[in-house]
Design a protein around this motif. Structure first.
Motif, mmCIF file in Angstrom:
data_model
loop_
_atom_site.group_PDB
_atom_site.id
_atom_site.type_symbol
_atom_site.label_atom_id
_atom_site.label_comp_id
_atom_site.label_asym_id
_atom_site.label_seq_id
_atom_site.Cartn_x
_atom_site.Cartn_y
_atom_site.Cartn_z
ATOM 1 N N LEU A 1 -11.740 7.245 -10.722
ATOM 2 C CA LEU A 1 -11.528 6.375 -11.887
ATOM 3 C C LEU A 1 -12.781 5.549 -12.207
ATOM 4 O O LEU A 1 -12.924 5.017 -13.287
ATOM 5 N N GLY B 1 -1.245 5.598 -9.404
ATOM 6 C CA GLY B 1 -0.659 6.902 -9.726
ATOM 7 C C GLY B 1 -0.402 7.072 -11.214
ATOM 8 O O GLY B 1 -0.651 8.143 -11.779
ATOM 9 N N MET C 1 -5.330 7.855 -3.697
ATOM 10 C CA MET C 1 -5.260 6.945 -4.845
ATOM 11 C C MET C 1 -6.114 5.714 -4.591
ATOM 12 O O MET C 1 -6.817 5.231 -5.478
ATOM 13 N N ALA D 1 -1.690 11.435 -0.509
ATOM 14 C CA ALA D 1 -1.860 11.129 -1.939
ATOM 15 C C ALA D 1 -2.122 9.640 -2.141
ATOM 16 O O ALA D 1 -2.989 9.249 -2.931
ATOM 17 N N ILE D 2 -1.381 8.814 -1.424
ATOM 18 C CA ILE D 2 -1.550 7.369 -1.583
ATOM 19 C C ILE D 2 -2.943 6.934 -1.116
ATOM 20 O O ILE D 2 -3.617 6.136 -1.773
ATOM 21 N N PHE E 1 -7.896 13.600 -6.332
ATOM 22 C CA PHE E 1 -7.730 13.115 -7.711
ATOM 23 C C PHE E 1 -9.098 12.800 -8.314
ATOM 24 O O PHE E 1 -10.038 12.456 -7.590
ATOM 25 N N PRO E 2 -9.202 12.858 -9.638
ATOM 26 C CA PRO E 2 -10.479 12.489 -10.266
ATOM 27 C C PRO E 2 -10.774 11.007 -10.051
ATOM 28 O O PRO E 2 -9.860 10.183 -10.074
ATOM 29 N N PRO F 1 1.245 3.510 -5.636
ATOM 30 C CA PRO F 1 1.639 4.646 -6.476
ATOM 31 C C PRO F 1 1.850 4.275 -7.940
ATOM 32 O O PRO F 1 1.497 5.049 -8.836
ATOM 33 N N LEU G 1 -3.505 7.952 -13.064
ATOM 34 C CA LEU G 1 -3.882 9.353 -12.819
ATOM 35 C C LEU G 1 -2.991 10.287 -13.628
ATOM 36 O O LEU G 1 -3.453 11.286 -14.191
ATOM 37 N N ASN H 1 6.529 13.104 -8.945
ATOM 38 C CA ASN H 1 7.446 13.005 -7.803
ATOM 39 C C ASN H 1 6.944 12.002 -6.770
ATOM 40 O O ASN H 1 7.716 11.182 -6.268
ATOM 41 N N ILE H 2 5.648 12.034 -6.495
ATOM 42 C CA ILE H 2 5.092 11.087 -5.512
ATOM 43 C C ILE H 2 5.292 9.654 -5.997
ATOM 44 O O ILE H 2 5.702 8.773 -5.245
ATOM 45 N N ILE H 3 5.029 9.431 -7.279
ATOM 46 C CA ILE H 3 5.163 8.069 -7.831
ATOM 47 C C ILE H 3 6.628 7.621 -7.770
ATOM 48 O O ILE H 3 6.939 6.505 -7.351
ATOM 49 N N ARG I 1 4.120 17.223 -9.544
ATOM 50 C CA ARG I 1 3.915 16.784 -8.163
ATOM 51 C C ARG I 1 3.589 15.287 -8.125
ATOM 52 O O ARG I 1 4.188 14.525 -7.353
ATOM 53 N N LEU I 2 2.664 14.876 -8.965
ATOM 54 C CA LEU I 2 2.256 13.477 -8.988
ATOM 55 C C LEU I 2 3.422 12.579 -9.410
ATOM 56 O O LEU I 2 3.651 11.512 -8.838
ATOM 57 N N GLU J 1 2.219 14.546 2.877
ATOM 58 C CA GLU J 1 1.662 14.744 1.532
ATOM 59 C C GLU J 1 1.662 13.420 0.753
ATOM 60 O O GLU J 1 0.700 13.094 0.068
ATOM 61 N N PHE J 2 2.748 12.675 0.865
ATOM 62 C CA PHE J 2 2.828 11.388 0.158
ATOM 63 C C PHE J 2 1.722 10.446 0.628
ATOM 64 O O PHE J 2 1.037 9.807 -0.168
ATOM 65 N N CYS K 1 0.828 -1.215 0.000
ATOM 66 C CA CYS K 1 0.000 0.000 0.000
ATOM 67 C C CYS K 1 0.859 1.260 0.000
ATOM 68 O O CYS K 1 0.485 2.261 -0.560
ATOM 69 N N ARG K 2 2.015 1.199 0.616
ATOM 70 C CA ARG K 2 2.986 2.304 0.717
ATOM 71 C C ARG K 2 2.514 3.436 1.631
ATOM 72 O O ARG K 2 3.102 4.513 1.631
ATOM 73 N N GLU L 1 0.756 19.975 -11.339
ATOM 74 C CA GLU L 1 0.238 18.730 -10.764
ATOM 75 C C GLU L 1 0.920 17.510 -11.392
ATOM 76 O O GLU L 1 1.185 16.522 -10.701
#
Lengths: 233, 603
Positions: free
Chosen positions: A126, B510, A89, A85-86, A123-124, B506, B513, B539-541, B536-537, A81-82, A47-48, B533
């Motif tokens: 899916l 990711g 996702m 984001a995960i 994020f949009p 990710p 996305l 970089n996260i990946i 940024r994305l 932030e990471f 999952c990270r 974006e």
């Protein structure tokens, strides 16, 4: 046994040889958010969410073992932030409707979202088409909510000594599959440890939904990670 | 029929000792006989090797070349890599579709021919190319594609499509292929004369520690691209206590635009196998495995024969060259179409009979690899170089190349140039010099190292090929000034999305996305904030992905953003606040319109 010294966010701690960052942190009352890691199963590292900066590199805390003098960054804006984001996702990848999900209040993904202040995905969506397997008399499998954490795969193998689940396909087509055409064809029993292992509402016991009133559900009481952090206070 | 299936599956499982670690060979064997691995076959395999159907299914569904459903007797896999695309893929695909009367992914109604596409098959120097079952057909044009289908329809025998054979070993009776080597520049490390057994003789005269010391002194670094010091890797493996150790050769050359290992295996197989044997002696291993990508299956019979010759000559097997305690043998493990298996831990998973998922690291393979034993995984070219080093000595090798990167590098040059092919060049050569050697046609960009690296513009052509500047596993793809770099970046991103193993969030999510964002920008719906974006994305990946695939996958997009930023900024514009530029009202109501059976008059 020799102890290893390392730091998390500048705080010096000790770990046993071979201990992962996640476990060592927990022993010291430091909560590192995580999802696929479960009890004493072999870590999945998928999952990270437990990503930390470790001697300058991002590593999964559930997998990375502690070494002498290691510098771990856990509570920093970047890591925050990471992780956010995960988590996001994972939300947009599936179809998650917390407002009417039976797992609401007991769901680790939802609880992490609250902890990270996620009110709507960044994020949009899916919006994938996923299946619902209601074939089993006592348990159902809703792929809409599956986050591919692999807990059920490992618990079924390692704790239940069965092999009810595995992943098929790869990349964005990867999905959870049961050993047979449908759940009813497997030797899964409602009493198996695997049924309680799902962090989200994918693998669920039938006929017990919404049994706990809102306000009394697990994460209504305290945020996720509280039990670990309590040790520290 | 059922009985026949059971008998054949039993026979195949027996050939591999009912060992589930040989799952790849078993399922490849079953598919070879029945054209697919059916549910019934999976049940039988599971029962015979003591596994579960879903475990078998997990493996089968991972690899592109394995199929659960029946396919045509002949499967055409047209390569849709960027270079093929630049050389006319669309027209060839069209011609094949028309001639067969089916679209991509379908099988003719008589069940004879399946037409599908596949990523880079290692033929970028003779693109467009395709695999027809295991047979490679190259330099396709719409006319040739039509002829090919016409002939194939007649005899359904791919081998009969080979009417002229390529140079060198391509005329060997066990290869018989139209593939050409296109060796444009022969250097001293790989393409000099090599007499089988000589390097090994020099090796066995030393003790294993001294062999490792020689490789360390040569400063040989991994030729797959990552550049880890080969001698150090061997030393770490040797120093890990264990009852067994393994030597794995990574011949899963999947990085788009790379084909130099294909040429090494065709022309220098003995040198590669000798390098593996030397490594076996150095680390204390008795088993070597060549993981050969499914696309190179046409080389397998020949490679098996080279191994057989080496056994006959005392260069493999027990007591090699009379050494009383050195025993070593090599087997070939076929892959089945999965780019990620080029990642060393994924390669190990695949050799163990699993899905080609990379493993969690640490532990690293030299500590805990194949079957949980210390293992070295080296590139084909690294083994070939190691053999030459043992023959000529470390000082000789060290004198070649740049100060900090020793030796030569095999480059696979393709794209917009007059002389695509393999070049053995000393490290330190500039990109510009390579462009000149290859007679590049008005180069506007070059992708050194393949899509896992960033595309460079002319301002970087003076950069040097070495680990400190332009590191590469071998790919050198040239794009002329007219090429659409954004479309190229998007296609490479699609490639990574398809080839991700899907294990970590990710990379699996990711990248989808990121693709949607890129698409939004490329189709003109983007805003300046989308470019930020994308960065940024990306970089996260890159930061949070588990293995090298995810950590590299955003590079095509990032490279285009960094080195050709004007291309993107020209496409985006500020929108009125509150409007979602990607929202298409008429498309959004299509579903509802279908259900109610009438069209909205307002959209």
């Amino acid at each position: 046994m020799k102890h290893i010294e390392f730091t998390i966010d500048g705080k010096t701690m000790t770990a046993k040889p071979g201990q992962t960052i996640l476990k060592a942190a927990e022993a010291h009352g430091v909560y590192i958010p995580h999802l696929c890691a479960y009890k004493d199963l072999i870590p999945h590292g998928s999952c990270r969410v437990c990503s930390v900066r470790c001697n300058g590199r991002i590593q999964a805390a559930c997998v990375q073992t502690v070494s002498e003098g290691m510098i771990v960054e856990n509570d920093t804006p970047e890591i925050h932030e990471f992780r956010k984001a995960i988590l996001d996702m994972l939300f947009v990848e599936g179809n998650h409707f917390c407002m009417f999900c039976e797992k609401s209040g007991q769901c680790e993904l939802q609880a992490l979202a609250y902890r990270f202040g996620i009110t709507a995905p960044q994020f949009p969506l899916l919006e994938p088409e996923r299946e619902l397997d209601m074939s089993h008399p006592d348990v159902y499998l809703d792929h809409n909510r599956c986050i591919l954490c692999g807990r059920c795969v490992r618990v079924s193998q390692d704790l239940d000594n069965k092999n009810c689940f595995q992943f098929v396909g790869r990349g964005h087509r990867k999905r959870l599959k049961v050993n047979g055409e449908a759940l009813a064809e497997t030797d899964l029993r409602v009493t198996d440890a695997v049924v309680a292992s799902c962090p989200v509402g994918a693998l669920m016991k039938k006929r017990v939904g919404y049994a706990i009133p809102i306000g009394e559900r697990h994460f209504d009481q305290q945020p996720i990670g509280h039990a670990i952090e309590e040790k520290n206070s | 029929m059922k009985q026949a299936l059971a008998t054949v599956v039993q026979e195949i499982c027996k050939k591999y000792d009912f060992d589930k670690q040989r799952m790849m060979d078993i399922v490849l064997g079953v598919q070879g006989r029945f054209g697919c691995i059916s549910v019934e076959a999976m049940d039988l395999i599971a029962e015979m090797v003591g596994s579960h159907r879903v475990e078998v299914e997990s493996v089968v569904t991972f690899y592109s070349f394995l199929s659960l459903k029946p396919q045509g007797k002949v499967v055409i896999r047209l390569c849709d890599d960027i270079v093929d695309w630049m050389k006319g893929y669309d027209a060839v695909a069209d011609a094949m579709s028309k001639a067969l009367g089916i679209t991509m992914g379908e099988t003719t109604s008589d069940g004879a021919i399946t037409l599908t596409k596949t990523p880079c098959i290692g033929m970028s120097d003779q693109a467009p190319a395709a695999l027809v079952n295991d047979v490679v057909v190259t330099n396709l044009s719409p006319e040739r594609a039509q002829d090919l289908i016409h002939n194939l329809r007649r005899h359904l025998d791919p081998q009969q499509l080979v009417t002229t054979v390529g140079d060198g070993n391509h005329s060997h009776p066990l290869i018989r292929s139209m593939v050409r080597n296109n060796i444009r520049r022969r250097g001293p490390v790989h393409f000099a004369d090599f007499e089988a057994g000589q390097a090994l003789k020099a090796t066995l005269a030393m003790d294993p520690e001294a062999v490792i010391a020689t490789i360390r002194a040569s400063r040989l670094r991994g030729r797959g691209g990552a550049g880890f010091a080969t001698g150090l890797k061997w030393e770490l493996c040797r120093n890990t206590p264990s009852d067994r150790r393994y030597v794995l050769c990574n011949a899963d050359e999947g990085e788009p635009g790379t084909f130099k290992d294909r040429v090494l295996l065709t022309e220098c197989a003995a040198q590669v196998f000798e390098g593996m044997t030397i490594a076996g002696y150095a680390i204390g291993a008795d088993t070597g495995i060549v993981y050969l990508r499914g696309e190179y299956a046409y080389l397998r019979p020949y490679l098996e024969q080279v191994l057989e010759e080496r056994r006959a000559n005392g260069l493999l097997g027990r007591q090699i060259q009379g050494h009383p305690s050195f025993h070593f043998d090599i087997r070939i493990q076929m892959g089945a179409g999965a780019y990620v298996c080029g990642e060393e831990t994924a390669l190990i998973s695949s050799c163990e009979g699993h899905r080609g998922d990379p493993k969690n690291r640490p532990p690293f393979p030299p500590q805990c690899g194949y079957l949980d034993r210390p293992t070295i995984v080296n590139n084909v070219e690294s083994f070939s170089a190691a053999a030459r080093i043992m023959l000529k000595g470390a000082p000789w090798f060290e004198a070649i190349g740049s100060e900090r990167t020793t030796g030569t590098k095999l480059l696979s040059v393709s794209g917009d140039c007059r002389k695509p092919g393999v070049y053995e060049v000393p490290f330190g050569i500039s990109a510009r010099e390579v462009l000149e050697l290859a007679e590049a046609d008005n180069p506007g960009a070059v992708l050194i190292g393949g899509p896992c690296r960033q595309m460079l513009g002319p301002d970087r052509f003076s950069g040097r090929i070495c680990y400190d500047d332009l590191a590469t596993g071998g790919a050198f793809i040239i794009f002329n000034r007219a090429r659409n770099k954004l479309a190229i970046a998007e296609r490479y991103l699609d490639f990574f999305i398809d080839e991700s193993c899907g294990h970590c969030t990710p990379c699996r999510v990711g990248l989808q996305l990121l693709k949607n964002l890129v698409h939004k920008v490329v189709t003109g719906a983007g805003e300046p904030s989308d470019l930020a974006e994308m960065r940024r994305l990306s970089n996260i990946i890159i930061q949070t992905s588990r293995c090298g695939l995810g950590q590299a996958a955003p590079n095509p997009v990032l490279g285009a953003l960094e080195n050709f930023s004007a291309l993107y900024t020209d496409l985006v514009s500020e929108r009125s606040p509150g409007l979602l530029s990607t929202f298409d009202l008429s498309r959004a109501v299509v579903d509802a319109e279908l259900r109610v059976g009438r069209q909205s008059k307002y959209v």
